[in-house]
Design an enzyme around this catalytic site. Structure first.
Site, PDB file in Angstrom:
ATOM      1  N   SER A 124       0.832  -1.197   0.000  1.00  0.00           N
ATOM      2  CA  SER A 124       0.000   0.000   0.000  1.00  0.00           C
ATOM      3  C   SER A 124       0.868   1.248   0.000  1.00  0.00           C
ATOM      4  O   SER A 124       1.973   1.245   0.559  1.00  0.00           O
ATOM      5  CB  SER A 124      -0.869  -0.038   1.257  1.00  0.00           C
ATOM      6  OG  SER A 124      -1.421   1.221   1.501  1.00  0.00           O
ATOM      7  N   TYR A 149      -2.274  -1.041  10.810  1.00  0.00           N
ATOM      8  CA  TYR A 149      -2.452  -1.564   9.452  1.00  0.00           C
ATOM      9  C   TYR A 149      -1.242  -1.192   8.594  1.00  0.00           C
ATOM     10  O   TYR A 149      -0.628  -2.042   7.939  1.00  0.00           O
ATOM     11  CB  TYR A 149      -3.741  -1.004   8.825  1.00  0.00           C
ATOM     12  CG  TYR A 149      -3.816  -1.268   7.338  1.00  0.00           C
ATOM     13  CD1 TYR A 149      -4.064  -2.548   6.848  1.00  0.00           C
ATOM     14  CD2 TYR A 149      -3.602  -0.231   6.403  1.00  0.00           C
ATOM     15  CE1 TYR A 149      -4.094  -2.801   5.475  1.00  0.00           C
ATOM     16  CE2 TYR A 149      -3.632  -0.473   5.045  1.00  0.00           C
ATOM     17  CZ  TYR A 149      -3.878  -1.755   4.580  1.00  0.00           C
ATOM     18  OH  TYR A 149      -3.895  -2.006   3.237  1.00  0.00           O
ATOM     19  N   LYS A 153       1.881  -3.562   6.902  1.00  0.00           N
ATOM     20  CA  LYS A 153       2.298  -3.630   5.486  1.00  0.00           C
ATOM     21  C   LYS A 153       3.809  -3.380   5.372  1.00  0.00           C
ATOM     22  O   LYS A 153       4.502  -4.048   4.600  1.00  0.00           O
ATOM     23  CB  LYS A 153       1.530  -2.596   4.651  1.00  0.00           C
ATOM     24  CG  LYS A 153       0.057  -2.922   4.466  1.00  0.00           C
ATOM     25  CD  LYS A 153      -0.151  -4.124   3.569  1.00  0.00           C
ATOM     26  CE  LYS A 153      -1.604  -4.470   3.385  1.00  0.00           C
ATOM     27  NZ  LYS A 153      -1.838  -5.779   2.758  1.00  0.00           N
TER      28      LYS A 153
HETATM   29  P1  NAD Z   1     -10.911  -7.422   0.983  1.00  0.00           P
HETATM   30  O1  NAD Z   1     -11.156  -7.392   2.448  1.00  0.00           O
HETATM   31  O2  NAD Z   1     -12.063  -7.264   0.069  1.00  0.00           O
HETATM   32  O3  NAD Z   1     -10.112  -8.744   0.584  1.00  0.00           O
HETATM   33  C1  NAD Z   1      -9.256  -9.423   1.478  1.00  0.00           C
HETATM   34  C2  NAD Z   1      -9.649 -10.877   1.452  1.00  0.00           C
HETATM   35  O4  NAD Z   1      -8.803 -11.602   2.360  1.00  0.00           O
HETATM   36  C3  NAD Z   1     -11.097 -11.110   1.921  1.00  0.00           C
HETATM   37  O5  NAD Z   1     -11.759 -11.918   0.971  1.00  0.00           O
HETATM   38  C4  NAD Z   1     -10.948 -11.819   3.257  1.00  0.00           C
HETATM   39  O6  NAD Z   1     -12.013 -12.708   3.500  1.00  0.00           O
HETATM   40  C5  NAD Z   1      -9.606 -12.518   3.070  1.00  0.00           C
HETATM   41  N1  NAD Z   1      -8.911 -12.820   4.325  1.00  0.00           N
HETATM   42  C6  NAD Z   1      -8.711 -11.987   5.375  1.00  0.00           C
HETATM   43  N2  NAD Z   1      -8.050 -12.628   6.348  1.00  0.00           N
HETATM   44  C7  NAD Z   1      -7.796 -13.882   5.897  1.00  0.00           C
HETATM   45  C8  NAD Z   1      -7.136 -15.013   6.440  1.00  0.00           C
HETATM   46  N3  NAD Z   1      -6.629 -14.988   7.683  1.00  0.00           N
HETATM   47  N4  NAD Z   1      -7.048 -16.124   5.693  1.00  0.00           N
HETATM   48  C9  NAD Z   1      -7.583 -16.183   4.451  1.00  0.00           C
HETATM   49  N5  NAD Z   1      -8.241 -15.148   3.895  1.00  0.00           N
HETATM   50  C10 NAD Z   1      -8.339 -14.008   4.606  1.00  0.00           C
HETATM   51  O7  NAD Z   1      -9.818  -6.285   0.689  1.00  0.00           O
HETATM   52  P2  NAD Z   1      -9.289  -5.701  -0.693  1.00  0.00           P
HETATM   53  O8  NAD Z   1      -9.707  -4.282  -0.760  1.00  0.00           O
HETATM   54  O9  NAD Z   1      -9.614  -6.615  -1.805  1.00  0.00           O
HETATM   55  O10 NAD Z   1      -7.733  -5.711  -0.396  1.00  0.00           O
HETATM   56  C11 NAD Z   1      -6.910  -6.798  -0.759  1.00  0.00           C
HETATM   57  C12 NAD Z   1      -5.503  -6.534  -0.256  1.00  0.00           C
HETATM   58  O11 NAD Z   1      -5.050  -5.295  -0.789  1.00  0.00           O
HETATM   59  C13 NAD Z   1      -5.396  -6.415   1.261  1.00  0.00           C
HETATM   60  O12 NAD Z   1      -4.200  -7.012   1.685  1.00  0.00           O
HETATM   61  C14 NAD Z   1      -5.342  -4.920   1.478  1.00  0.00           C
HETATM   62  O13 NAD Z   1      -4.647  -4.577   2.659  1.00  0.00           O
HETATM   63  C15 NAD Z   1      -4.579  -4.460   0.250  1.00  0.00           C
HETATM   64  N6  NAD Z   1      -4.841  -3.059  -0.095  1.00  0.00           N
HETATM   65  C16 NAD Z   1      -6.124  -2.655  -0.318  1.00  0.00           C
HETATM   66  C17 NAD Z   1      -6.365  -1.321  -0.643  1.00  0.00           C
HETATM   67  C18 NAD Z   1      -7.775  -0.830  -0.860  1.00  0.00           C
HETATM   68  O14 NAD Z   1      -7.976   0.387  -0.911  1.00  0.00           O
HETATM   69  N7  NAD Z   1      -8.780  -1.684  -1.036  1.00  0.00           N
HETATM   70  C19 NAD Z   1      -5.307  -0.412  -0.726  1.00  0.00           C
HETATM   71  C20 NAD Z   1      -4.001  -0.877  -0.516  1.00  0.00           C
HETATM   72  C21 NAD Z   1      -3.782  -2.219  -0.195  1.00  0.00           C
END
Ligand code: NAD
Ligand code: UDP
Length: 336
Positions: A124, A149, A153
């Protein structure tokens, strides 16, 4: 080539699974569904007209991970699984470090055991910390983070760098996302946050569809052109395509970070007006106090991803708004 996609049922994961399948990859989704629905994967299946391998499991569980690596021959891992709510991470730091940092360490051990040495990781822009000059460029050091958080990361990035130093045959891409929004153009998959959305776009979409009364614009007195915060919003399909480009770069060893953003900042008020003009739907809003911890503005320098991955964000802000609205209006309650 078969890719294990942890967190593949989530928002960014489901769009990436779709792009992977359309690009000819085989996929195994591994997700514990703590923040997602199986329906996202069923919808992906219906778009590509193909079954998607899905395993329900937790990245913290070595047996569950091990059985996936024994059942399927995996060539590379795209690692999305994790917890992502900044505010919640302040309330529950142990849970965030356990899932994000601990879970990633377990995943590395399982990969080592299975001789899988290629990974794309969801990092991120938050790892640049609170004092970095914008636009953010990858040559900046990771900065001082302001919540668990963000720290998780940064810790994972460091862990992955150490792993690639200790094992020179490993190849890892750290993708530093800016602000992904939008949905697949079919309107069948999109962002479906549990409870009250923390992020601007899903909140705005829920106001538009009548689930919430009005948007609170956090702060109108920032040192930005219109006084509201500016961010680098990119279409989730562009982001998904960035993962395929990053996978293709994993033939060379080492650990490399890339910004995935457009390079153009957009303010909260500009987001509201873009949504209104694209959809014709009014967004009632009120300027509210600043949200603690928000930075006035930041955006990406995307040159490294342009040059080394051959990736750039192509979809316009109007398209992001149109696709968000198609998803939200066709699925007012998300996957429920
Ligand atoms: P999301 O919550 O929709 O997807 C994350 C997925 O991981 C979910 O389906 C959840 O059920 C699964 N998960 C969580 N803990 C778990 C575990 N212990 N074992 C197995 N599965 C697990 O989030 P997203 O927006 O799709 O983000 C995906 C990744 O991208 C994350 O790591 C997030 O930190 C990173 N990210 C997201 C953004 C954003 O703005 N959405 C920005 C930067 C980074
Ligand atoms: N924002 C807002 N109202 C909301 C949610 C967000 O005004 O209900 C603002 C927030 O202050 C920030 C921008 O929108 O300036 C993007 O916020 P988001 O949480 O989506 O992303 P991040 O802060 O993680 O970049």
């Amino acid at each position: 080539m078969r890719i294990l996609v942890t967190g593949g049922a989530g928002y960014i994961g489901s769009h990436t699974v779709l792009v992977l399948l359309q690009s000819g990859y085989d996929v195994v989704v591994f997700d514990n569904l703590c923040n997602s629905s199986r329906k996202s994967i069923e919808r992906v299946s219906s778009i590509v007209e193909r079954q998607v391998n899905f395993v329900e499991g937790d990245i913290r569980n070595p047996e569950e991970l091990g059985s996936v690596f024994s059942k399927y021959h995996i060539d590379a891992v795209i690692h999305f699984a994790g917890l992502k709510a900044v505010g919640e991470s302040v309330q529950k730091p142990a849970e965030y470090y356990d899932v994000n940092v601990g879970g990633t360490a377990k995943l590395l051990l399982a990969m080592q055991k299975a001789n899988v040495s290629r990974m794309v990781f969801s990092s991120s822009a938050t790892v640049y910390g609170v004092e970095a000059p914008t636009p953010y460029v990858e040559s900046l050091p990771r900065g001082s983070t302001s919540n668990p958080y963000a720290t998780s990361k940064a810790m994972i990035e460091k862990m992955l760098e150490d792993q690639s130093i200790a094992h020179p045959d490993w190849s890892i891409a750290l993708l530093r996302y800016f602000n992904p929004i939008g949905a697949h153009e079919s309107g069948l998959i999109g962002e479906d946050p549990l409870g009250i959305p923390n992020n601007l776009m899903p909140f705005m979409a829920q106001v538009a569809v009548g689930r919430r009364d009005r948007l609170a614009v956090f702060g109108g007195d920032y040192p930005t052109p219109d006084g509201t915060c500016r961010r680098d919003y990119l279409h989730v399909m562009d982001l998904a395509e960035g993962h395929v480009k990053a996978l293709e770069s994993l033939y060379k060893s080492g650990c490399c970070a890339y910004n995935l953003g457009t390079g153009s900042p957009v303010s909260v008020l500009e987001m509201i007006s873009a949504f209104e003009s694209e959809t014709g739907v009014k967004i009632p809003y009120k300027i509210a106090p600043r949200r603690e911890g928000d930075l006035a503005e930041f955006w990406a320098d995307p040159l490294k991803a342009n040059q080394l991955l051959g990736w750039s964000a192509k979809r316009s802000l109007n398209q992001m708004m149109a696709d968000t609205w198609r998803w939200q209006s066709q699925n007012p309650d998300g996957y429920n």
